[in-house]
Design an enzyme around this catalytic site. Structure first.
Site, PDB file in Angstrom:
ATOM      1  N   GLU A  67       0.792  -1.229   0.000  1.00 51.55           N
ATOM      2  CA  GLU A  67       0.000   0.000   0.000  1.00 51.55           C
ATOM      3  C   GLU A  67       0.823   1.277   0.000  1.00 51.55           C
ATOM      4  O   GLU A  67       0.337   2.319  -0.424  1.00 51.55           O
ATOM      5  CB  GLU A  67      -0.957  -0.006   1.194  1.00 51.55           C
ATOM      6  CG  GLU A  67      -1.989  -1.107   1.093  1.00 51.55           C
ATOM      7  CD  GLU A  67      -2.914  -1.209   2.294  1.00 51.55           C
ATOM      8  OE1 GLU A  67      -2.698  -0.503   3.300  1.00 51.55           O
ATOM      9  OE2 GLU A  67      -3.853  -2.024   2.223  1.00 51.55           O
ATOM     10  N   ASP A  86     -18.378  -3.213  10.686  1.00 51.89           N
ATOM     11  CA  ASP A  86     -18.085  -2.417   9.503  1.00 51.89           C
ATOM     12  C   ASP A  86     -18.839  -3.020   8.332  1.00 51.89           C
ATOM     13  O   ASP A  86     -19.189  -4.199   8.335  1.00 51.89           O
ATOM     14  CB  ASP A  86     -16.584  -2.383   9.214  1.00 51.89           C
ATOM     15  CG  ASP A  86     -16.158  -1.138   8.449  1.00 51.89           C
ATOM     16  OD1 ASP A  86     -17.026  -0.328   8.061  1.00 51.89           O
ATOM     17  OD2 ASP A  86     -14.953  -0.978   8.223  1.00 51.89           O
ATOM     18  N   GLU A 119      -4.347   7.956  -2.040  1.00 55.43           N
ATOM     19  CA  GLU A 119      -3.320   8.939  -1.695  1.00 55.43           C
ATOM     20  C   GLU A 119      -2.676   8.536  -0.375  1.00 55.43           C
ATOM     21  O   GLU A 119      -3.296   7.897   0.463  1.00 55.43           O
ATOM     22  CB  GLU A 119      -3.987  10.312  -1.556  1.00 55.43           C
ATOM     23  CG  GLU A 119      -3.064  11.461  -1.276  1.00 55.43           C
ATOM     24  CD  GLU A 119      -3.811  12.797  -1.135  1.00 55.43           C
ATOM     25  OE1 GLU A 119      -3.142  13.765  -0.725  1.00 55.43           O
ATOM     26  OE2 GLU A 119      -5.012  12.878  -1.421  1.00 55.43           O
TER      27      GLU A 119
END
Length: 153
Positions: A67, A86, A119
């Protein structure tokens, strides 16, 4: 093998327990590295699911490299987080059990390396944007008060 895909083939979108690792890496100024996630377009600590046969440490080192492009070393367990729920944009539901670690930079260049990462950016603790879920909010809260004793939620 991708454990989540394998188990999802058997249970569909039903709620399942999944084991995750995440970690805190700081730059030389003490800022925290966060990842803007593609699935929810929100920020979180880099990390991911533990694959069958992996240790916590192996999974976290692999996930960080995938990542962020960085090799890291696991230095301390900050906390264990288990009472959360979640859901994901594709309808999957989970009770994520996460292990949150303090990390040390080893080598590599910071670069978004997979489709999960929009990002990467370092933030001061008091300038962290909205985080992806309550679990990551608790990671941050515990990180601010971490003094070497493992926290369990």
């Amino acid at each position: 093998m991708n454990y989540i895909n394998w188990i999802r083939e058997k249970v569909g979108h039903e709620k399942i327990m999944l084991n995750f690792v995440s970690g805190c890496l700081r730059d030389k100024q003490g800022k925290l590295l966060l990842q803007k996630r593609a699935d929810k377009n929100l920020w979180g600590f880099p990390g991911g699911a533990i694959e069958l046969g992996e240790s916590f440490e192996e999974a976290l080192i692999r996930e960080y490299l995938e990542e962020t492009g960085l090799y890291v070393k696991v230095t301390s367990l900050i906390g264990i987080y288990s009472k959360y729920e979640d859901s994901y944009p594709n309808g999957d539901k989970a009770q994520p059990i996460s292990f949150f670690f303090e990390l040390e930079y080893v080598s590599g260049e910071l670069a978004a390396g997979d489709e999960e990462t929009v990002e990467l950016r370092y933030f001061k603790e008091d300038e962290v944007p909205q985080l992806v879920n309550k679990q990551h909010e608790d990671f941050l809260a515990d990180l601010k008060q971490f003094h070497g004793q493992v926290l369990i939620r």
